[in-house]
Motif scaffolding. Structure first.
Motif, short mmCIF file in Angstrom:
data_model
loop_
_atom_site.label_atom_id
_atom_site.label_comp_id
_atom_site.label_asym_id
_atom_site.label_seq_id
_atom_site.Cartn_x
_atom_site.Cartn_y
_atom_site.Cartn_z
N ALA A 119 6.76 4.92 -0.51
CA ALA A 119 8.18 4.54 -0.52
C ALA A 119 9.08 5.66 0.00
CB ALA A 119 8.60 4.14 -1.92
N GLY A 120 8.48 6.76 0.42
CA GLY A 120 9.25 7.87 0.98
C GLY A 120 9.74 8.88 -0.02
N GLY A 121 9.26 8.81 -1.26
CA GLY A 121 9.80 9.67 -2.30
C GLY A 121 9.35 11.12 -2.24
N PRO A 144 6.91 2.55 -9.96
CA PRO A 144 7.08 3.65 -9.01
C PRO A 144 8.09 3.38 -7.91
CG PRO A 144 4.83 2.78 -8.95
CD PRO A 144 5.51 2.14 -10.09
N ALA A 145 8.17 2.13 -7.43
CA ALA A 145 9.14 1.82 -6.38
C ALA A 145 10.57 1.96 -6.91
CB ALA A 145 8.91 0.41 -5.85
N ASP A 146 10.78 1.49 -8.12
CA ASP A 146 12.09 1.60 -8.75
C ASP A 146 12.44 3.06 -9.01
OD1 ASP A 146 14.43 0.58 -9.87
OD2 ASP A 146 13.53 0.31 -11.86
N TYR A 147 11.46 3.81 -9.52
CA TYR A 147 11.68 5.24 -9.77
C TYR A 147 12.00 5.98 -8.46
CZ TYR A 147 10.70 10.16 -10.60
OH TYR A 147 10.80 11.54 -10.64
N THR A 148 11.32 5.62 -7.38
CA THR A 148 11.56 6.29 -6.10
C THR A 148 13.01 6.13 -5.65
OG1 THR A 148 9.25 5.98 -5.44
CG2 THR A 148 10.83 6.45 -3.69
N LYS A 149 13.58 4.96 -5.86
CA LYS A 149 14.98 4.75 -5.49
C LYS A 149 15.88 5.74 -6.23
CE LYS A 149 14.38 -0.19 -4.49
NZ LYS A 149 14.71 -1.57 -4.93
N LEU A 150 15.63 5.90 -7.53
CA LEU A 150 16.42 6.86 -8.29
C LEU A 150 16.14 8.28 -7.83
CD1 LEU A 150 17.48 7.02 -11.88
CD2 LEU A 150 15.95 8.84 -11.16
N LEU A 151 14.87 8.60 -7.61
CA LEU A 151 14.48 9.95 -7.21
C LEU A 151 15.17 10.36 -5.91
CD1 LEU A 151 12.61 12.43 -7.63
CD2 LEU A 151 10.87 11.19 -6.32
N VAL A 152 15.16 9.49 -4.93
CA VAL A 152 15.76 9.80 -3.63
C VAL A 152 17.27 9.99 -3.77
CG1 VAL A 152 16.25 8.86 -1.34
CG2 VAL A 152 13.94 8.70 -2.29
N THR A 153 17.90 9.12 -4.55
CA THR A 153 19.35 9.21 -4.74
C THR A 153 19.74 10.48 -5.49
OG1 THR A 153 19.54 6.80 -4.77
CG2 THR A 153 21.36 8.04 -5.72
#
Length: 413
Positions: free
Chosen positions: A275-277, A223-232
């Protein structure tokens, strides 16, 4: 790997199946094998959907070229025991098929969506389908055709973004299109180009990845890795289209293979929120595929009626009103794959009851705003037998049943 069913093909090895009988599905083996697996603004979507293509002008469905008898509005589906959810958004899931259909196939498929009364079509928007090499710009011509055909029928497009080409994948999972991109910024550049192109053509709905809480985020859900992509990616979408509606990639309710990688929707949403997503999305996608009566299935209870439900996660994250989009659900005909053949017709009859129950139960849940059926047509080669049409193109009774349910719901609007 069959690119037309790209994000579903890995279920072919799953030995589990859901047997539909007497209106109730019974699990044959572990997991929730009925599943074919792979805030923002407002529950309703973009506040302004401008565009120049006339996407909001419904057109006639036409006659199509479907094989079999086309179910008409005089369906025998009973109105006494069907839900009348006036507020639901209705959608039909085509996976990646529309992009590769012939003109006649595309016409038939979207004419059927119009006949059913659908508001949306859900289509994969795989990066690998449009930019096979880093040395060349994307070629969007295939998707242009799909969007134009949807617009002509007044159908909105929900595009599921994902599936990087081999040259853009991480080294650890280069052999699968379920692999995250090696560089989110490069992916965002592609997405921004696409959104800018299609926002001008009336496309404003985007779902970021498909089922990232299982190994459809290769090799393991993160989920943390996915959140980085989601936010970008969300930032890229909104930069190209301020009126865009962004969904967190539809979460799997379970995994069809016992012991396979799986993060529960509650845990996944909680981690993304920390993570802010959640600030990057307008809604949560979810794929409940019930095992048994939807009212008692763990996959449906996980929406709002369990201690670790999606609603609980949203409440804890301070987003209690975030809409939940059911971007996939369905009921399969397992006798087509595992037999016996004598059970095919009874299971098709039970599929009709399952459609009614899923609509009835989902329309009673808080935050649920949509119902997308998976899928339009069977693909027996990939063990995908959830269709409103059989593999030979003939229509199942569930087509007429769903058509009637949608018509009844819209009468109350």
């Amino acid at each position: 790997m069959n690119s037309r069913r790209r994000h579903w093909t890995f279920i072919g090895a799953a030995a589990a199946a859901v047997v539909i009988g007497a209106g109730v599905a019974t699990a044959v083996s572990g997991g929730d094998p009925g599943q074919p697996t792979a805030f923002g603004h407002s529950a309703g979507g973009p506040s302004t959907a401008t565009g120049t293509s006339g996407a909001t002008q419904p057109a006639g469905a036409g006659t199509g070229s479907a094989s079999g008898t086309v179910p008409g509005a005089t369906s025998t589906a009973s109105t006494a025991d069907t839900a009348h959810p006036a507020s639901l958004k209705w959608g039909l899931d085509y996976s990646d098929t529309l992009t590769f259909d012939t003109p006649d196939q595309l016409k038939t498929a979207l004419d059927d969506a119009k006949r059913l009364g659908m508001d949306y079509v859900r289509v994969d928007f795989g990066w690998e389908d449009y930019q096979g090499s880093a040395d060349y710009p994307p070629d969007f011509s295939k998707f242009d055709t799909v969007v134009a055909a949807a617009n002509a029928r007044g159908l909105k497009v929900l595009a599921t973004i994902g599936f990087p080409p081999p040259w853009a994948r991480r080294d650890a999972c280069k052999d699968t299109s379920l692999c995250p991109p090696a560089d989110n910024a490069v992916f965002a550049k592609f997405v921004k180009q696409a959104v800018a192109r299609y926002s001008a053509r009336g496309v404003h709905y985007w779902e970021v990845w498909n089922e990232p809480n299982i190994d459809a985020w290769a090799p393991l859900p993160n989920p943390a890795d996915y959140t980085k992509l989601l936010v970008t990616i969300s930032a890229a979408i909104r930069a190209a289209d301020p009126h865009a509606f962004v969904l967190m990639g539809g979460l799997a309710a379970d995994h069809p293979s016992p012991g396979a990688p799986f993060t529960s929707p509650y845990d996944f949403i909680t981690a993304v929120a920390k993570a802010g997503g959640l600030k990057a999305v307008d809604g949560i996608g979810y794929h409940p595929y019930p095992a048994g009566d939807p009212a008692n299935s763990n996959t449906f209870l996980a929406i709002s009626k369990s201690p670790t439900s999606i609603i609980t996660a949203l409440n804890e994250a301070g987003a209690p009103n975030m809409p939940i989009w059911i971007t996939e659900t369905g009921a399969n005909i397992p006798a087509l794959i595992w037999g016996p053949a004598s059970q095919v017709k009874p299971q098709e009859t039970s599929q009709v009851q399952q459609v009614k129950r899923e609509v009835e139960v989902l329309s009673s849940y808080p935050n649920v705003v949509s119902f997308f059926w998976f899928s339009y047509q069977d693909d027996p080669a990939d063990h995908l037998v959830f269709g409103l049409r059989r593999g030979d193109g003939t229509y199942r009774p569930s087509f007429a049943a769903l058509q009637q349910i949608i018509a009844d719901g819209k009468k109350t609007q």
